[in-house]
Design a protein around this motif. Structure first.
Motif, PDB file in Angstrom:
ATOM      1  N   ILE A   1       0.934  -1.369  -0.070  1.00 32.62           N
ATOM      2  CA  ILE A   1       0.025   0.112  -0.011  1.00 32.62           C
ATOM      3  C   ILE A   1       0.772   1.303  -0.021  1.00 32.62           C
ATOM      4  CG2 ILE A   1      -1.651   1.319   1.382  1.00 32.62           C
ATOM      5  CD1 ILE A   1      -2.670  -1.309   2.384  1.00 32.62           C
ATOM      6  N   LYS A   2       1.790   1.310   0.858  1.00 33.16           N
ATOM      7  CA  LYS A   2       2.560   2.511   0.880  1.00 33.16           C
ATOM      8  C   LYS A   2       3.982   2.465   0.571  1.00 33.16           C
ATOM      9  CE  LYS A   2      -0.464   4.530   4.140  1.00 33.16           C
ATOM     10  NZ  LYS A   2      -1.232   5.660   3.509  1.00 33.16           N
ATOM     11  N   GLY A   3       4.496   1.391   0.152  1.00 31.89           N
ATOM     12  CA  GLY A   3       5.811   1.266  -0.339  1.00 31.89           C
ATOM     13  C   GLY A   3       6.871   1.107   0.827  1.00 31.89           C
ATOM     14  N   ASP A   4       8.076   0.984   0.421  1.00 38.81           N
ATOM     15  CA  ASP A   4       9.137   0.713   1.332  1.00 38.81           C
ATOM     16  C   ASP A   4      10.159   1.562   1.679  1.00 38.81           C
ATOM     17  OD1 ASP A   4      10.725   0.307  -0.999  1.00 38.81           O
ATOM     18  OD2 ASP A   4      11.122  -1.841  -0.636  1.00 38.81           O
ATOM     19  N   GLY A   5       9.790   2.813   1.111  1.00 39.76           N
ATOM     20  CA  GLY A   5      10.996   4.089   1.241  1.00 39.76           C
ATOM     21  C   GLY A   5      11.842   4.098  -0.058  1.00 39.76           C
ATOM     22  N   ASN A   6      12.059   3.019  -0.673  1.00 43.12           N
ATOM     23  CA  ASN A   6      12.785   3.023  -2.053  1.00 43.12           C
ATOM     24  C   ASN A   6      11.925   2.741  -3.449  1.00 43.12           C
ATOM     25  OD1 ASN A   6      15.400   2.982  -0.751  1.00 43.12           O
ATOM     26  ND2 ASN A   6      15.188   0.725  -0.134  1.00 43.12           N
ATOM     27  N   PHE A   7      10.662   2.265  -3.002  1.00 44.64           N
ATOM     28  CA  PHE A   7       9.648   1.948  -4.153  1.00 44.64           C
ATOM     29  C   PHE A   7       8.548   2.431  -3.568  1.00 44.64           C
ATOM     30  CE2 PHE A   7      13.230  -0.993  -5.019  1.00 44.64           C
ATOM     31  CZ  PHE A   7      13.372  -0.882  -6.427  1.00 44.64           C
ATOM     32  N   PRO A   8       7.794   2.940  -4.501  1.00 43.58           N
ATOM     33  CA  PRO A   8       6.376   3.416  -4.344  1.00 43.58           C
ATOM     34  C   PRO A   8       5.496   2.224  -4.058  1.00 43.58           C
ATOM     35  CG  PRO A   8       6.584   3.582  -6.451  1.00 43.58           C
ATOM     36  CD  PRO A   8       7.805   3.062  -5.961  1.00 43.58           C
ATOM     37  N   GLY A   9       4.258   2.379  -3.077  1.00 41.41           N
ATOM     38  CA  GLY A   9       3.259   1.664  -3.083  1.00 41.41           C
ATOM     39  C   GLY A   9       2.066   1.908  -3.951  1.00 41.41           C
ATOM     40  N   PHE A  10       1.223   1.288  -4.052  1.00 35.57           N
ATOM     41  CA  PHE A  10       0.022   1.305  -4.706  1.00 35.57           C
ATOM     42  C   PHE A  10      -0.616   2.851  -4.950  1.00 35.57           C
ATOM     43  CE2 PHE A  10       0.112  -3.511  -4.796  1.00 35.57           C
ATOM     44  CZ  PHE A  10       0.609  -3.648  -6.174  1.00 35.57           C
ATOM     45  N   GLU A  11      -0.878   3.435  -3.510  1.00 36.88           N
ATOM     46  CA  GLU A  11      -1.315   4.662  -3.393  1.00 36.88           C
ATOM     47  C   GLU A  11      -0.404   5.501  -4.248  1.00 36.88           C
ATOM     48  OE1 GLU A  11      -3.322   4.508   1.015  1.00 36.88           O
ATOM     49  OE2 GLU A  11      -1.296   5.141   0.989  1.00 36.88           O
ATOM     50  N   LYS A  12       0.925   5.259  -4.160  1.00 39.80           N
ATOM     51  CA  LYS A  12       1.684   6.558  -4.905  1.00 39.80           C
ATOM     52  C   LYS A  12       1.551   6.339  -6.296  1.00 39.80           C
ATOM     53  CE  LYS A  12       5.803   9.191  -4.441  1.00 39.80           C
ATOM     54  NZ  LYS A  12       5.241  10.157  -4.793  1.00 39.80           N
ATOM     55  N   ILE A  13       1.474   5.103  -6.678  1.00 37.59           N
ATOM     56  CA  ILE A  13       1.148   4.934  -8.218  1.00 37.59           C
ATOM     57  C   ILE A  13       0.008   5.502  -8.663  1.00 37.59           C
ATOM     58  CG2 ILE A  13       1.033   2.869  -9.991  1.00 37.59           C
ATOM     59  CD1 ILE A  13       3.697   2.873  -8.724  1.00 37.59           C
ATOM     60  N   ILE A  14      -1.033   5.433  -7.879  1.00 36.31           N
ATOM     61  CA  ILE A  14      -2.239   6.015  -8.452  1.00 36.31           C
ATOM     62  C   ILE A  14      -2.151   7.559  -8.344  1.00 36.31           C
ATOM     63  CG2 ILE A  14      -4.682   6.396  -7.563  1.00 36.31           C
ATOM     64  CD1 ILE A  14      -4.948   3.488  -6.647  1.00 36.31           C
ATOM     65  N   ALA A  15      -1.477   8.018  -7.336  1.00 37.93           N
ATOM     66  CA  ALA A  15      -1.435   9.442  -7.307  1.00 37.93           C
ATOM     67  C   ALA A  15      -0.494  10.135  -8.319  1.00 37.93           C
ATOM     68  CB  ALA A  15      -0.760   9.877  -6.000  1.00 37.93           C
ATOM     69  N   ASP A  16       0.535   9.377  -8.710  1.00 34.26           N
ATOM     70  CA  ASP A  16       1.698   9.695  -9.692  1.00 34.26           C
ATOM     71  C   ASP A  16       1.470   9.574 -10.951  1.00 34.26           C
ATOM     72  OD1 ASP A  16       2.945  10.895  -7.303  1.00 34.26           O
ATOM     73  OD2 ASP A  16       4.658   9.239  -7.302  1.00 34.26           O
ATOM     74  N   TYR A  17       0.425   8.295 -11.335  1.00 30.63           N
ATOM     75  CA  TYR A  17       0.353   8.069 -12.493  1.00 30.63           C
ATOM     76  C   TYR A  17      -1.040   8.073 -13.162  1.00 30.63           C
ATOM     77  CZ  TYR A  17       5.595   7.231 -12.193  1.00 30.63           C
ATOM     78  OH  TYR A  17       6.760   7.165 -11.858  1.00 30.63           O
ATOM     79  N   ALA A  18      -1.790   8.861 -12.755  1.00 36.83           N
ATOM     80  CA  ALA A  18      -3.160   9.007 -12.749  1.00 36.83           C
ATOM     81  C   ALA A  18      -3.492   8.803 -14.444  1.00 36.83           C
ATOM     82  CB  ALA A  18      -4.139  10.174 -12.273  1.00 36.83           C
ATOM     83  N   ASN A  19      -4.491   8.245 -14.653  1.00 37.15           N
ATOM     84  CA  ASN A  19      -5.063   8.006 -15.961  1.00 37.15           C
ATOM     85  C   ASN A  19      -4.092   6.794 -16.871  1.00 37.15           C
ATOM     86  OD1 ASN A  19      -6.953   9.964 -16.035  1.00 37.15           O
ATOM     87  ND2 ASN A  19      -5.669  11.651 -16.164  1.00 37.15           N
ATOM     88  N   THR A  20      -3.168   6.208 -16.320  1.00 34.93           N
ATOM     89  CA  THR A  20      -2.308   5.269 -17.017  1.00 34.93           C
ATOM     90  C   THR A  20      -3.095   3.774 -16.554  1.00 34.93           C
ATOM     91  OG1 THR A  20      -0.905   4.574 -15.086  1.00 34.93           O
ATOM     92  CG2 THR A  20      -0.367   6.455 -16.562  1.00 34.93           C
ATOM     93  N   LYS A  21      -2.889   2.944 -17.425  1.00 28.78           N
ATOM     94  CA  LYS A  21      -3.441   1.400 -17.177  1.00 28.78           C
ATOM     95  C   LYS A  21      -2.916   0.854 -15.941  1.00 28.78           C
ATOM     96  CE  LYS A  21      -3.941   0.488 -22.120  1.00 28.78           C
ATOM     97  NZ  LYS A  21      -3.620  -0.279 -23.264  1.00 28.78           N
ATOM     98  N   SER A  22      -1.722   1.265 -15.624  1.00 26.83           N
ATOM     99  CA  SER A  22      -1.056   0.700 -14.233  1.00 26.83           C
ATOM    100  C   SER A  22      -1.816   1.450 -13.073  1.00 26.83           C
ATOM    101  CB  SER A  22       0.409   1.101 -14.133  1.00 26.83           C
ATOM    102  OG  SER A  22       1.297   0.289 -15.402  1.00 26.83           O
ATOM    103  N   ALA A  23      -2.152   2.732 -13.260  1.00 23.43           N
ATOM    104  CA  ALA A  23      -2.837   3.159 -11.872  1.00 23.43           C
ATOM    105  C   ALA A  23      -4.248   2.480 -11.784  1.00 23.43           C
ATOM    106  CB  ALA A  23      -2.930   4.766 -12.153  1.00 23.43           C
TER     107      ALA A  23
END
Length: 184
Positions: A36-58
């Protein structure tokens, strides 16, 4: 639109895929908080949604995030994310809809649960998904004391999906719903 797609979305999609793999690994390992939150080095799903809105990955991240919250027992967050997933994948789409139904069932929001189970049955109209969600639909109807609708769901399993795993003991559910309907 074409330029937007080619020069903006396509590179962001590649970045999102690169960023998402670690969250997927955490998800598969059932390390829900890191997924959900990531590990400090890699983002979690929340950040993926926030940073890459409108993509298939988000969009896919909504599914992963919803399932993670469902497993953590955070049912409202699970439902909110699962209903934001909008895909037509034959496997993930019915799972997302059915899991939203599960979250709403846990929240005792039975009308919403019924709605999402019906959508899951419709989207996953096959021997695997449909019987599972029809059974869950029947159980929610029983919870609401709507034994006729529960019987309809159970009988649909028996008649339309007789070879499914769920159908192997559906007569027990039919008998129970009939008994409760008669004593009403």
């Amino acid at each position: 639109f074409f330029a937007y797609q080619k020069f903006y979305l396509a590179p962001r999609e590649g970045e999102a895929v690169d960023q998402m793999y670690k969250a997927q690994q955490y998800w598969e390992a059932k390390e829900w908080d890191k997924a959900i939150k990531g590990d400090g080095n890699f983002p979690g799903f929340e950040k993926i949604i926030a940073d890459y809105a409108n993509t298939k990955s988000a969009n896919l991240a909504y599914y992963y995030l919803g399932i993670a919250y469902l497993n953590k027992g955070e049912y409202q967050k699970a439902a909110d994310n699962l209903v934001n997933y909008s895909g037509s994948d034959a496997v993930i789409a019915p799972l997302a809809l059915g899991s939203a139904g599960d979250a709403y069932t846990e929240l005792k929001q039975y009308d919403d649960a019924i709605n999402y189970y019906k959508k899951a049955v419709s989207k996953g109209n096959n021997e695997f998904a449909a019987p599972i969600y029809l059974k869950k639909l029947g159980l929610v109807y029983e919870e609401q004391k709507d034994f006729k609708s529960a019987l309809d769901a159970y009988n649909k399993i028996k008649n339309e999906y007789p070879q499914s795993q769920v159908a192997s003991n559906i007569d027990m559910y039919i008998a129970r719903a009939e008994g409760k309907q008669e004593s009403k």
